[in-house]
Every structure is written in structure tokens, then in C-alpha cells.
Write a protein that holds these residues in place. Sequence first.
Motif, PDB file in Angstrom:
ATOM      1  N   ALA A   1      -0.683  -5.743   1.630  1.00  0.00           N
ATOM      2  CA  ALA A   1      -0.867  -4.575   0.757  1.00  0.00           C
ATOM      3  C   ALA A   1      -1.304  -3.390   1.602  1.00  0.00           C
ATOM      4  N   PRO A   2      -0.901  -2.173   1.206  1.00  0.00           N
ATOM      5  CA  PRO A   2      -1.292  -0.991   1.980  1.00  0.00           C
ATOM      6  C   PRO A   2      -2.811  -0.834   2.006  1.00  0.00           C
ATOM      7  N   PRO A   3      -3.375  -0.377   3.107  1.00  0.00           N
ATOM      8  CA  PRO A   3      -4.818  -0.134   3.166  1.00  0.00           C
ATOM      9  C   PRO A   3      -5.204   1.024   2.248  1.00  0.00           C
TER      10      PRO A   3
ATOM     11  N   LYS B   1      -8.934  10.586   7.329  1.00  0.00           N
ATOM     12  CA  LYS B   1      -8.644   9.641   6.254  1.00  0.00           C
ATOM     13  C   LYS B   1      -8.096   8.313   6.775  1.00  0.00           C
ATOM     14  N   THR B   2      -7.336   8.363   7.852  1.00  0.00           N
ATOM     15  CA  THR B   2      -6.809   7.118   8.411  1.00  0.00           C
ATOM     16  C   THR B   2      -7.828   6.420   9.306  1.00  0.00           C
ATOM     17  N   GLY B   3      -8.908   7.131   9.661  1.00  0.00           N
ATOM     18  CA  GLY B   3      -9.898   6.568  10.563  1.00  0.00           C
ATOM     19  C   GLY B   3      -9.393   6.488  11.989  1.00  0.00           C
TER      20      GLY B   3
ATOM     21  N   ALA C   1       0.052   4.160  10.843  1.00  0.00           N
ATOM     22  CA  ALA C   1       1.130   4.469   9.901  1.00  0.00           C
ATOM     23  C   ALA C   1       2.180   3.355   9.895  1.00  0.00           C
ATOM     24  N   TYR C   2       2.521   2.852  11.062  1.00  0.00           N
ATOM     25  CA  TYR C   2       3.512   1.766  11.139  1.00  0.00           C
ATOM     26  C   TYR C   2       2.925   0.436  10.687  1.00  0.00           C
ATOM     27  N   GLU C   3       1.727   0.124  11.137  1.00  0.00           N
ATOM     28  CA  GLU C   3       1.156  -1.181  10.823  1.00  0.00           C
ATOM     29  C   GLU C   3       0.788  -1.316   9.345  1.00  0.00           C
ATOM     30  N   SER C   4       0.549  -0.200   8.677  1.00  0.00           N
ATOM     31  CA  SER C   4       0.219  -0.240   7.250  1.00  0.00           C
ATOM     32  C   SER C   4       1.459  -0.313   6.387  1.00  0.00           C
TER      33      SER C   4
ATOM     34  N   ALA D   1      -3.480   5.601  -0.196  1.00  0.00           N
ATOM     35  CA  ALA D   1      -3.562   6.230  -1.515  1.00  0.00           C
ATOM     36  C   ALA D   1      -4.393   7.501  -1.490  1.00  0.00           C
ATOM     37  N   ARG D   2      -5.253   7.648  -0.485  1.00  0.00           N
ATOM     38  CA  ARG D   2      -6.106   8.836  -0.425  1.00  0.00           C
ATOM     39  C   ARG D   2      -5.411  10.046   0.189  1.00  0.00           C
ATOM     40  N   LEU D   3      -4.277   9.836   0.840  1.00  0.00           N
ATOM     41  CA  LEU D   3      -3.558  10.963   1.423  1.00  0.00           C
ATOM     42  C   LEU D   3      -2.915  11.823   0.341  1.00  0.00           C
ATOM     43  N   THR D   4      -3.049  13.133   0.464  1.00  0.00           N
ATOM     44  CA  THR D   4      -2.313  14.027  -0.422  1.00  0.00           C
ATOM     45  C   THR D   4      -0.843  14.037  -0.006  1.00  0.00           C
ATOM     46  N   ASP D   5       0.009  14.620  -0.852  1.00  0.00           N
ATOM     47  CA  ASP D   5       1.431  14.714  -0.502  1.00  0.00           C
ATOM     48  C   ASP D   5       1.611  15.473   0.810  1.00  0.00           C
ATOM     49  N   ARG D   6       0.860  16.550   0.981  1.00  0.00           N
ATOM     50  CA  ARG D   6       0.996  17.340   2.190  1.00  0.00           C
ATOM     51  C   ARG D   6       0.514  16.550   3.417  1.00  0.00           C
ATOM     52  N   GLU D   7      -0.581  15.813   3.266  1.00  0.00           N
ATOM     53  CA  GLU D   7      -1.091  15.007   4.372  1.00  0.00           C
ATOM     54  C   GLU D   7      -0.127  13.878   4.735  1.00  0.00           C
ATOM     55  N   SER D   8       0.533  13.321   3.728  1.00  0.00           N
ATOM     56  CA  SER D   8       1.540  12.292   3.995  1.00  0.00           C
ATOM     57  C   SER D   8       2.680  12.873   4.817  1.00  0.00           C
TER      58      SER D   8
END
Length: 215
Positions: A144-146, A193-195, A206-209, A150-157
Motif C-alpha cells: 500500500a502507498p505510504p 512531506k516525503t521525508g 517516489a519509485y519505491e512507493s 495522500a498528503r501531497l497536493t496536486d501541484r506537489e505531485s
Amino acid sequence: MRVVVADDERLVRTALRVILDAEPDLEVVGEAATGAQAVSVVRELRPDVVLMDVRMPEIDGIRATEQILATLSEPPRIVVVTTFENDSYVYDALRAGASGFLLKRAAAEDLVQAVRLVARSDSLLFPAALRGLAAEHAARRPAAPPPWVARLTDRESEVLRLLAAGLTNAEIAGRLLVGPATAKSHVAAVLAKTGARDRTQAVIKAYESGFITPG
């Protein structure tokens, strides 16, 4: 910029020192022949960048990287120096916190550019090669995604995908039609946000998640 060179081969250390010391803005301030020596020398000299051989006696470059990053409040940027770019040791070193990797057969100008680039931390070192390594090891992803996804905004994604593509802050600003300061702020938010300590770590996460899938 102050650099420490860690490699168990004296000829390699000498060659790297000659190349870097020839540049007016770079200075090799120390050398290490083992991973344990690398940790000690870095703690003492506090360089800006470390060129770290991934395979060394006593402790390897992976463990040395972990120890340096864990024990210094303001650790240097670490570039793994390796013979083979698809070496699993390289990926493990990147996961441990190294900011990029460099092949031992790289041209002198690529070596100099790499040191300057990681010191600025404004882009990825050889983004295509990093994406290839991340894609190759994407099987480590969780079921499952960490929570940070889900905490990233559309712009941050969007910014995270652009980081993975190797874009600099200026290029991200141009792509998003925003100012450089705004782009820098978005990048900082993604790292927080990604730590992730830096862009390289963010791309690996990003890849491992599963946030970014190979292909």
C-alpha cells in the motif's frame, strides 16, 4: 568547495585529487583508504562533498554513508564512486543517503561538474541512470502507498514527477509558469512531506512507493 576522497586504491585517490585541485573553486582537503577512515576524516574536516568508493575495507561505502549522515548535524553531500552503474551496492548507497553516483571511468569534466552539482543540490546527478536504478529495484515497493502520498497536493505531485525527470528549480518554474522562489518552495514542501533529505532520496521514495511506475 572542500572535498574528501575515499577510495582504497591510492592511484584512484591521487587521480581524483589532481583533477579536483586543478579547479579554482575546488579543494581536496582529505583522503581515506577505508570506510572507517572516511567517517573519521569527514567528522574531523567537515567537507562540503565526499567522493565515496562503494566497496572498501573495514566498512563499505554504504555503512560509511549511513554513519556520516547519522552523526553530523550538517553532513556533506556524498557521491558514490563506482565501477558499475547497475551495482546493487550503488542503489543501497543511494537509499542510505548518498546524493548521487559517478562512474570511475567518467571524464574529468563530468567529475568536476558532479561535485559542483551536488554541492548546489539544484538537480539530480545523471537522472536517466538514477531512474534506471530506481526502476530496476522498484520491486521493493510496499503493498500500500505510504501516508505521504495522500498528503501531497496536486501541484506537489506534479513537482515530484518533474524532480524525477531531472528538472532543476529553474526548469520546474518554467514548466509550471511560476517564479523561481515559488518553485523552490514547492520542492521544499515535497522533500518535507516525503521525508527526503534531497532530490535523489525523493526520487527513490517516489519509485519505491509506487507513486511513479517504471516505463
